[in-house]
Design an enzyme around this catalytic site. Sequence first.
Site, PDB file in Angstrom:
ATOM      1  N   SER A   1      -6.410   2.954  14.349  1.00 17.78           N
ATOM      2  CA  SER A   1      -5.164   2.748  14.735  1.00 17.78           C
ATOM      3  C   SER A   1      -4.224   1.870  15.161  1.00 17.78           C
ATOM      4  CB  SER A   1      -4.618   3.371  16.134  1.00 17.78           C
ATOM      5  OG  SER A   1      -3.910   3.454  16.769  1.00 17.78           O
TER       6      SER A   1
ATOM      7  N   TYR B   1      -7.721   0.645  25.091  1.00 18.14           N
ATOM      8  CA  TYR B   1      -7.563   1.209  24.145  1.00 18.14           C
ATOM      9  C   TYR B   1      -7.446   0.124  22.660  1.00 18.14           C
ATOM     10  CZ  TYR B   1      -6.842   5.043  20.605  1.00 18.14           C
ATOM     11  OH  TYR B   1      -6.552   5.347  18.561  1.00 18.14           O
TER      12      TYR B   1
END
Length: 257
Positions: free
Chosen positions: A141, A154
Amino acid sequence: MTSTSSGSPVAVVTGAGSGIGAATAVRLADEGYSLVLVGRRQERLEAVAKEIEACGRRAAIQVLDVTDAAAVRAFGLQLERCDVLVNNAGGAIGTEEVETADPADWRVMYETNVLGSLQVTQALLPLLVSSGNGTVIVLSSTAAFTVYEGGGGYSAAKHGQHALAGTLRMELCGRPVRVIEVAPGMVHTEEFSLNRYRGDSARSAAVYAGVDQPLVADDIADVIAWAVTRPAHVNVDFLVVRPRAQAAQHKVHRADA
């Protein structure tokens, strides 16, 4: 697990029951791969397998939690061939700041995104090497290299995946396996934000409000398929993919309400 025995190369996709994983599986089938669909929800995997088989390609399913080390090892031992591994299983939980975050949420994200990718890669690496032209995809990501408020857990997990991909590439240098990291920005899928906001559909929808054409799962699947199908000597080390409306993690153009 149903056999994928055929002359075609085999791609294993984790988290293949929905979103980017499902789209990637279908796209790789279009490129001539037989698929092994890995995930926790059998009915979702079966639906994706039917879509692939309807187009004349082979698809097997394997119900598996990538955080279960023993189950992952057993899966690797029963698989006969693997040419491509797509480490897609992962996700985010919560938006609490570091001050109030639940360590249990951070642990789940780390175990799924990082240890899940590690364990599946370890289990399938002998097959990838023996294929003579293996490819490992790590789906990280933009959070793998940029932090932001409420995203500590995250981002920490995705930073871990980034480190895994880069280290593995160096350690495999000279062996016939490519390691490709794909780092998406804003992607609108049916479950990612909903899971992150613990089922709050209004907060989930607000993430994409006013954004002209956020990426969708098919966009990332197309990028993965492109990277995988480059000539064997070409390694796409690190690919960042964002919608045009997103210039950076905090720079998103939104149309006036």
